[in-house]
Design a protein around this motif. Structure first.
Motif, PDB file in Angstrom:
ATOM      1  N   GLY A  43       0.825  -1.197   0.000  1.00 44.15           N
ATOM      2  CA  GLY A  43       0.000   0.000   0.000  1.00 44.15           C
ATOM      3  C   GLY A  43       0.862   1.251   0.000  1.00 44.15           C
ATOM      4  O   GLY A  43       2.015   1.223   0.405  1.00 44.15           O
ATOM      5  N   GLY A 102      -3.215  10.232  -8.569  1.00 44.82           N
ATOM      6  CA  GLY A 102      -2.687  10.059  -9.913  1.00 44.82           C
ATOM      7  C   GLY A 102      -2.225   8.628 -10.103  1.00 44.82           C
ATOM      8  O   GLY A 102      -2.201   7.836  -9.152  1.00 44.82           O
ATOM      9  N   LYS A 103      -1.847   8.289 -11.338  1.00 47.45           N
ATOM     10  CA  LYS A 103      -1.388   6.930 -11.636  1.00 47.45           C
ATOM     11  C   LYS A 103      -0.016   6.663 -11.049  1.00 47.45           C
ATOM     12  O   LYS A 103       0.376   5.510 -10.859  1.00 47.45           O
TER      13      LYS A 103
ATOM     14  N   TYR B  35     -10.054   1.149  -1.660  1.00 42.41           N
ATOM     15  CA  TYR B  35      -9.645   1.502  -3.008  1.00 42.41           C
ATOM     16  C   TYR B  35      -9.442   0.229  -3.820  1.00 42.41           C
ATOM     17  O   TYR B  35      -9.081  -0.817  -3.293  1.00 42.41           O
ATOM     18  N   GLN B  37      -7.174  -1.029  -7.185  1.00 43.52           N
ATOM     19  CA  GLN B  37      -6.045  -0.611  -8.016  1.00 43.52           C
ATOM     20  C   GLN B  37      -5.616  -1.743  -8.925  1.00 43.52           C
ATOM     21  O   GLN B  37      -5.257  -2.825  -8.448  1.00 43.52           O
ATOM     22  N   MET B  41      -2.036   1.339 -12.649  1.00 42.58           N
ATOM     23  CA  MET B  41      -3.137   2.304 -12.742  1.00 42.58           C
ATOM     24  C   MET B  41      -3.326   3.019 -11.406  1.00 42.58           C
ATOM     25  O   MET B  41      -2.758   2.628 -10.390  1.00 42.58           O
ATOM     26  N   GLU B  42      -4.150   4.075 -11.438  1.00 38.07           N
ATOM     27  CA  GLU B  42      -4.368   4.836 -10.217  1.00 38.07           C
ATOM     28  C   GLU B  42      -5.307   4.117  -9.265  1.00 38.07           C
ATOM     29  O   GLU B  42      -6.026   3.206  -9.660  1.00 38.07           O
ATOM     30  N   LEU B  43      -5.270   4.537  -8.018  1.00 40.81           N
ATOM     31  CA  LEU B  43      -6.211   4.017  -7.029  1.00 40.81           C
ATOM     32  C   LEU B  43      -7.582   4.643  -7.291  1.00 40.81           C
ATOM     33  O   LEU B  43      -7.690   5.848  -7.524  1.00 40.81           O
ATOM     34  N   GLN B  88      -6.377  -5.516  -7.168  1.00 39.30           N
ATOM     35  CA  GLN B  88      -5.794  -5.302  -5.831  1.00 39.30           C
ATOM     36  C   GLN B  88      -6.743  -4.391  -5.066  1.00 39.30           C
ATOM     37  O   GLN B  88      -7.160  -3.343  -5.579  1.00 39.30           O
ATOM     38  N   LEU B  90      -7.192  -2.143  -1.653  1.00 42.95           N
ATOM     39  CA  LEU B  90      -6.431  -1.490  -0.586  1.00 42.95           C
ATOM     40  C   LEU B  90      -7.380  -0.797   0.383  1.00 42.95           C
ATOM     41  O   LEU B  90      -8.273  -0.060  -0.032  1.00 42.95           O
ATOM     42  N   PRO B 107      -1.651  -3.413   3.647  1.00 47.25           N
ATOM     43  CA  PRO B 107      -0.792  -4.026   2.631  1.00 47.25           C
ATOM     44  C   PRO B 107      -1.532  -4.451   1.372  1.00 47.25           C
ATOM     45  O   PRO B 107      -0.921  -4.738   0.356  1.00 47.25           O
TER      46      PRO B 107
END
Lengths: 111, 114
Positions: A43, A102-103, B35, B37, B41-43, B88, B90, B107
């Motif tokens: 994370g 952002g990415k 989130y 992901q 790519m972005e969250l 994923q 989060l 994690p």
């Protein structure tokens, strides 16, 4: 719609040099901007925050600038080390407390 | 030690199964988030909660549901998993009263639906 753009390609920097990452945003007026570090399979971890009325913030080897006119933040790592290799995420937080990320930019520090 | 935990870390499951992803934090934070992901790519925020019995949908539409019965616990449930749910996940929390109001992330759980 709100959009955050970070360097889409990976950034390769020689060890010891300064790495500079860019975050641009549109259609948004953030209360503040945060930078996070994310390692593969983990994370994100918070690094720095800068508020809309601040121009620059420093923490050890890290420096962040924030230009609300240009809608841009720059993130600098000085005296870079291989351990700094990671993906760095820019995040905007609005007054409603929601964050958009952002990415990210993948940074490789070459020994 | 104050932290945020997610279990399982990895989950491979067949289509149609019901799954629950666990998230717990010991920091006493009021705000918690989920989130999604994908690699590179972005969250994307799919759910958030500002306290017990408060849950809201995030910016990315998701077929999952969440509950917040206790401050420290924010589980995410998929009633019928599909391959499109592979991603994923989060979990994060914030609100400790510090100056930065940053989010602390777990994690992650890497979910694969076959």
């Amino acid at each position: 719609s709100q959009k955050i753009e970070q360097n889409s390609e990976a950034l390769n920097i020689q060890e010891g040099k300064t790495a500079t990452l860019t975050c641009n945003y549109t259609n948004y007026s953030p209360a503040y901007l945060q930078w996070y570090r994310q390692d593969p399979g983990r994370g994100p971890v918070f690094l720095l925050l800068i508020r809309e009325n601040e121009k620059e913030k420093r923490k050890e080897r890290l420096k962040v600038t924030f230009d609300t006119t240009l809608k841009q933040s720059l993130f600098h790592i000085t005296a870079s080390q291989p351990a700094d290799s990671a993906t760095y995420l820019c995040a905007l937080r609005g007054r409603d407390d929601k964050i958009i990320f952002g990415k990210g930019t993948r940074l490789h520090i070459l020994p | 030690e104050a932290d945020i935990y997610q279990t399982p870390r990895y989950l491979v499951i067949g289509t149609g199964k019901k799954i629950t992803l666990e998230c717990s934090q010991t920091m006493g934070h009021d705000k918690m988030y989920w989130y999604q992901q994908d690699p590179g790519m972005e969250l994307h925020l799919i759910h958030y909660s500002y306290g017990v019995n408060s849950t809201e949908k995030g910016d990315l539409s998701s077929e999952s549901t969440v509950s917040r019965i206790r401050t420290e616990h924010f589980p995410l449930t998929l009633e019928s998993a599909r391959p499109s749910h592979t991603s994923q996940y989060l979990c994060a929390s914030s609100g400790g009263g510090g100056p930065y109001n940053e989010q602390f992330f777990g994690p992650g759980t890497r979910l694969t639906v076959l």
